[in-house]
Design a protein around this motif. Structure first.
Motif, PDB file in Angstrom:
ATOM      1  N   UNK A   1      -3.202  30.147   6.307  1.00 39.79           N
ATOM      2  CA  UNK A   1      -2.394  30.015   7.523  1.00 39.79           C
ATOM      3  C   UNK A   1      -1.008  29.493   7.162  1.00 39.79           C
ATOM      4  N   UNK A   2      -0.016  30.145   7.703  1.00 35.72           N
ATOM      5  CA  UNK A   2       1.363  29.697   7.481  1.00 35.72           C
ATOM      6  C   UNK A   2       2.153  29.754   8.769  1.00 35.72           C
ATOM      7  N   UNK A   3       2.992  28.745   8.955  1.00 34.49           N
ATOM      8  CA  UNK A   3       3.960  28.743  10.038  1.00 34.49           C
ATOM      9  C   UNK A   3       5.346  28.689   9.406  1.00 34.49           C
ATOM     10  N   UNK A   4       6.178  29.622   9.763  1.00 37.18           N
ATOM     11  CA  UNK A   4       7.518  29.698   9.203  1.00 37.18           C
ATOM     12  C   UNK A   4       8.531  29.420  10.294  1.00 37.18           C
ATOM     13  N   UNK A   5       9.142  28.233  10.225  1.00 37.55           N
ATOM     14  CA  UNK A   5      10.173  27.879  11.198  1.00 37.55           C
ATOM     15  C   UNK A   5      11.536  28.324  10.682  1.00 37.55           C
ATOM     16  N   UNK A   6      12.353  28.828  11.576  1.00 33.52           N
ATOM     17  CA  UNK A   6      13.687  29.275  11.196  1.00 33.52           C
ATOM     18  C   UNK A   6      14.622  29.164  12.390  1.00 33.52           C
ATOM     19  N   UNK A  89      20.543  15.470  19.198  1.00 32.16           N
ATOM     20  CA  UNK A  89      19.500  16.458  18.916  1.00 32.16           C
ATOM     21  C   UNK A  89      19.399  16.755  17.427  1.00 32.16           C
ATOM     22  N   UNK A  90      20.297  16.199  16.651  1.00 34.89           N
ATOM     23  CA  UNK A  90      20.277  16.427  15.210  1.00 34.89           C
ATOM     24  C   UNK A  90      18.990  15.892  14.604  1.00 34.89           C
ATOM     25  N   UNK A  91      18.281  16.767  13.901  1.00 38.38           N
ATOM     26  CA  UNK A  91      16.985  16.410  13.318  1.00 38.38           C
ATOM     27  C   UNK A  91      16.439  17.606  12.562  1.00 38.38           C
ATOM     28  N   UNK A  92      15.365  17.364  11.839  1.00 41.44           N
ATOM     29  CA  UNK A  92      14.568  18.461  11.306  1.00 41.44           C
ATOM     30  C   UNK A  92      13.529  18.807  12.357  1.00 41.44           C
ATOM     31  N   UNK A  93      13.470  20.066  12.711  1.00 40.35           N
ATOM     32  CA  UNK A  93      12.548  20.535  13.744  1.00 40.35           C
ATOM     33  C   UNK A  93      11.353  21.228  13.090  1.00 40.35           C
ATOM     34  N   UNK A  94      10.180  20.847  13.551  1.00 36.00           N
ATOM     35  CA  UNK A  94       8.949  21.403  13.032  1.00 36.00           C
ATOM     36  C   UNK A  94       8.161  22.079  14.147  1.00 36.00           C
ATOM     37  N   UNK A  95       7.567  23.222  13.820  1.00 35.82           N
ATOM     38  CA  UNK A  95       6.611  23.797  14.745  1.00 35.82           C
ATOM     39  C   UNK A  95       5.207  23.509  14.210  1.00 35.82           C
ATOM     40  N   UNK A  96       4.270  23.448  15.110  1.00 37.54           N
ATOM     41  CA  UNK A  96       2.902  23.127  14.740  1.00 37.54           C
ATOM     42  C   UNK A  96       1.960  23.782  15.736  1.00 37.54           C
ATOM     43  N   UNK A  97       0.714  23.917  15.338  1.00 39.52           N
ATOM     44  CA  UNK A  97      -0.237  24.579  16.221  1.00 39.52           C
ATOM     45  C   UNK A  97      -1.658  24.055  15.992  1.00 39.52           C
ATOM     46  N   UNK A  98      -2.471  24.155  17.029  1.00 40.19           N
ATOM     47  CA  UNK A  98      -3.894  23.840  16.900  1.00 40.19           C
ATOM     48  C   UNK A  98      -4.678  24.735  17.838  1.00 40.19           C
ATOM     49  N   UNK A  99      -5.935  24.974  17.477  1.00 43.50           N
ATOM     50  CA  UNK A  99      -6.801  25.818  18.291  1.00 43.50           C
ATOM     51  C   UNK A  99      -7.136  25.052  19.560  1.00 43.50           C
ATOM     52  N   UNK A 100      -6.805  25.667  20.693  1.00 38.95           N
ATOM     53  CA  UNK A 100      -6.986  25.005  21.980  1.00 38.95           C
ATOM     54  C   UNK A 100      -8.103  25.676  22.749  1.00 38.95           C
ATOM     55  N   UNK A 111      -1.131  14.097  15.479  1.00 33.47           N
ATOM     56  CA  UNK A 111      -2.449  14.237  14.865  1.00 33.47           C
ATOM     57  C   UNK A 111      -3.291  15.320  15.524  1.00 33.47           C
ATOM     58  N   UNK A 112      -2.868  15.779  16.696  1.00 37.79           N
ATOM     59  CA  UNK A 112      -3.625  16.844  17.369  1.00 37.79           C
ATOM     60  C   UNK A 112      -3.394  18.199  16.713  1.00 37.79           C
ATOM     61  N   UNK A 113      -2.343  18.309  15.939  1.00 34.81           N
ATOM     62  CA  UNK A 113      -1.951  19.599  15.389  1.00 34.81           C
ATOM     63  C   UNK A 113      -2.478  19.800  13.979  1.00 34.81           C
ATOM     64  N   UNK A 114      -3.057  20.965  13.774  1.00 31.96           N
ATOM     65  CA  UNK A 114      -3.702  21.250  12.501  1.00 31.96           C
ATOM     66  C   UNK A 114      -2.753  21.886  11.490  1.00 31.96           C
ATOM     67  N   UNK A 115      -1.922  22.782  11.957  1.00 32.36           N
ATOM     68  CA  UNK A 115      -1.053  23.517  11.040  1.00 32.36           C
ATOM     69  C   UNK A 115       0.410  23.225  11.370  1.00 32.36           C
ATOM     70  N   UNK A 116       1.199  23.063  10.321  1.00 35.11           N
ATOM     71  CA  UNK A 116       2.608  22.712  10.460  1.00 35.11           C
ATOM     72  C   UNK A 116       3.498  23.637   9.672  1.00 35.11           C
ATOM     73  N   UNK A 117       4.642  23.942  10.227  1.00 31.48           N
ATOM     74  CA  UNK A 117       5.665  24.667   9.497  1.00 31.48           C
ATOM     75  C   UNK A 117       6.451  23.719   8.615  1.00 31.48           C
TER      76      UNK A 117
END
Length: 126
Positions: A1-6, A89-100, A111-117
């Motif tokens: 599994x991969x998440x690619x943030x851009x 708003x300056x920051x590193x932005x991450x996307x993440x996901x979990x099976x809901x 901690x609720x999120x399993x996968x992170x970009x």
């Protein structure tokens, strides 16, 4: 599994950016998606999230009315449209996901999120 943030970059205050989060190795249809950010010296914070089935959303107070989260399950991609950007708003932005399994819930706790970009840098100059 991969998440690619851009989509991050350097913009001036008041301008816009659209972040993308492309997923591979899973079908986003069944996953809640969150966007988090971390500024230097600060804790990671939840910016926005979207539920898997109902599309229910959450926004941090600091971005309400300026940011919009969306998802395109056909493209296995989520987005964060950021308008009227501010220096804070300056920051590193991450996307993440979990099976809901509820379909109507997206979490705001890391901690609720399993996968992170890997994160994408957003810098807003004044």
């Amino acid at each position: 599994v991969q998440l690619q943030a851009s989509g991050g970059g350097l913009v001036q205050a008041g301008e816009s950016l659209r972040l993308s989060c492309a997923a591979s190795g899973l079908a986003l249809d069944y996953y809640a998606i969150g966007w988090f950010r971390q500024a230097p010296g600060k804790a990671r914070e939840a910016v926005s999230c979207i539920a898997s089935t109902t599309g229910r959303t959450y926004y941090a107070d600091s971005v309400k009315g300026r940011f919009t989260i969306s998802r395109d399950n056909s493209k296995n991609t989520a987005y964060l449209q950021m308008n009227s950007l501010k220096p804070e708003d300056t920051a590193v932005y991450y996307c993440a996901t979990f099976r809901s399994y509820s379909g109507d819930y997206c979490g705001v706790r890391s901690f609720e999120y399993m996968y992170w970009g890997q994160g994408t840098q957003v810098t807003v100059s004044s």
